[in-house]
Design an enzyme around this catalytic site. Structure first.
Site, short mmCIF file in Angstrom:
data_model
loop_
_atom_site.label_atom_id
_atom_site.label_comp_id
_atom_site.label_asym_id
_atom_site.label_seq_id
_atom_site.Cartn_x
_atom_site.Cartn_y
_atom_site.Cartn_z
CG ASP A 28 -75.29 -90.18 -30.37
OD1 ASP A 28 -73.98 -90.19 -30.17
OD2 ASP A 28 -76.16 -89.49 -29.91
CB SER A 29 -69.89 -89.89 -33.23
OG SER A 29 -69.54 -91.05 -33.20
CD GLU B 88 -68.61 -84.73 -25.99
OE1 GLU B 88 -69.12 -85.88 -25.86
OE2 GLU B 88 -68.43 -84.08 -27.07
CD GLU C 214 -75.53 -87.21 -25.60
OE1 GLU C 214 -76.22 -86.01 -25.57
OE2 GLU C 214 -74.83 -87.57 -26.57
CG ASP D 38 -73.67 -93.09 -27.72
OD1 ASP D 38 -73.35 -93.09 -26.47
OD2 ASP D 38 -73.19 -92.28 -28.30
CE LYS E 130 -71.19 -92.30 -24.58
NZ LYS E 130 -71.92 -91.33 -25.37
#
Ligand SMILES: Nc1nc(=O)c2c([nH]1)NC[C@@H]1CN(c3ccc(C(=O)N[C@@H](CCC(=O)O)C(=O)O)cc3)CN21
Ligand SMILES: CC(C)C(=O)C(=O)O
Ligand SMILES: [Mg+2]
Length: 263
Positions: free
Chosen positions: A45-46, A180, A114, A84, A112
């Site tokens: 999602d960057s 991270e 978070e 993501d 993935k």
């Protein structure tokens, strides 16, 4: 080259070998990243920041990640594709399952997400339905508004909490972990505490794998980049050469060096 699966990564961990991961958002880079030998591509999602120009990852949607995952899939030969789950795509258990299914249909091999120890239930539900999950711990950019910035996590007492969360999420069914921006000793402790492979970004040299954002390692990100970034174009004469150098330096342990790590 053999097709990379989650089992491949487990075998590499057991053998004490490193693996490399890069973010990827399109078909051309997908093919070039494959050619460099990189084991895993992350449709991160960057992309909200490096492709769309937003100042955080929060505006990114499941449709955005699915669109780019389809493109990455078309250029892929043998790498593992991780997608993501964007901000709030897990607002309920049913939503999480539906959104994960969309990303798998788009071509992802795993998703993935978070979070923290509270992810356990969702991870169990996904893995029971055949969707492998990577749990992203430490600095979680989707919670930047709560964290007050992109800051190092897991210092002091928070370090043990991270190790405990990692153990809990592996037990819940996580196939991979991503850490991270944590101190090197926490990156090492988490990697030793679990059997599943651990990918690091700013988590020191002891994690099983390393990941960087593609635009960062090519030296084209607009604005200031994090301490963990290395520009691989500085000593390369082409993009494919820089991708190959990144893979080689991760495999050999040369990257990350002390200057890319947190104490
Ligand atoms: N281009 C890009 N690269 C990334 O790695 C990235 C994104 N975008 N977007 C989503 C998140 C945001 N990330 C970031 C952004 C900045 C720092 C950063 O500058 N950190 C400080 C830590 C300061 C401290 O607490 O000591 C640093 O100096 O590296 C870290 C992670 C990682 N992700
Ligand atoms: C920075 C990496 C780990 C990520 O989640 C992304 O690219 O979105
Ligand atoms: Mg991300």
């Amino acid at each position: 080259m053999k097709t990379v699966t989650i089992n491949t990564l487990r075998e590499l961990k057991e053998a004490g070998e490193k693996f490399s991961v890069l973010t990827c958002y399109d078909s051309t880079f997908s093919t070039r990243i494959n050619e460099a030998g990189v084991e895993v591509m992350l449709v991160g999602d960057s992309l909200g920041m490096v492709l769309q120009g937003h100042d955080s990852t929060l505006p990114v949607t499941v449709e955005d990640i699915a669109y780019h995952t389809q493109a990455v899939k078309r250029g892929n030969q043998h790498a593992l594709i991780m997608a993501d789950l964007p901000f709030m795509s897990d607002s309920s258990l049913a939503t999480l399952l539906e959104n994960s299914a969309s990303l798998m249909r788009a071509g992802a091999h795993l998703v993935k997400i978070e979070g923290d120890a509270w992810l356990a239930e969702g991870i169990t539900q996904l893995s029971q339905r055949g969707i492998p999950v990577c749990a992203h711990l430490g600095l979680t950019p989707q919670t930047v508004n709560q964290l007050g910035g992109y800051k190092v996590q897991g210092r002091g007492d928070a370090g043990q909490a991270l190790i405990d969360a990692a153990i809990k999420l592996e037990a819940a069914g996580a196939s991979l972990l991503l850490l991270e921006c944590v101190p090197t000793h926490i990156g090492e402790a988490v990697t030793r505490a679990v059997k599943c492979p651990v990918i690091g970004i700013g988590a020191g040299p002891k994690t099983d794998g390393q990941v960087l954002v593609l635009h960062d390692m090519l030296g084209i990100t607009v604005g200031k980049t994090a301490k963990f970034v290395k520009n691989f174009m500085l000593e390369a004469s082409s993009i494919p050469e820089a991708l190959a150098a990144y893979h080689k330096e991760v495999k050999s342990g040369e990257f990350p060096a002390e200057e890319h790590c947190f104490k």
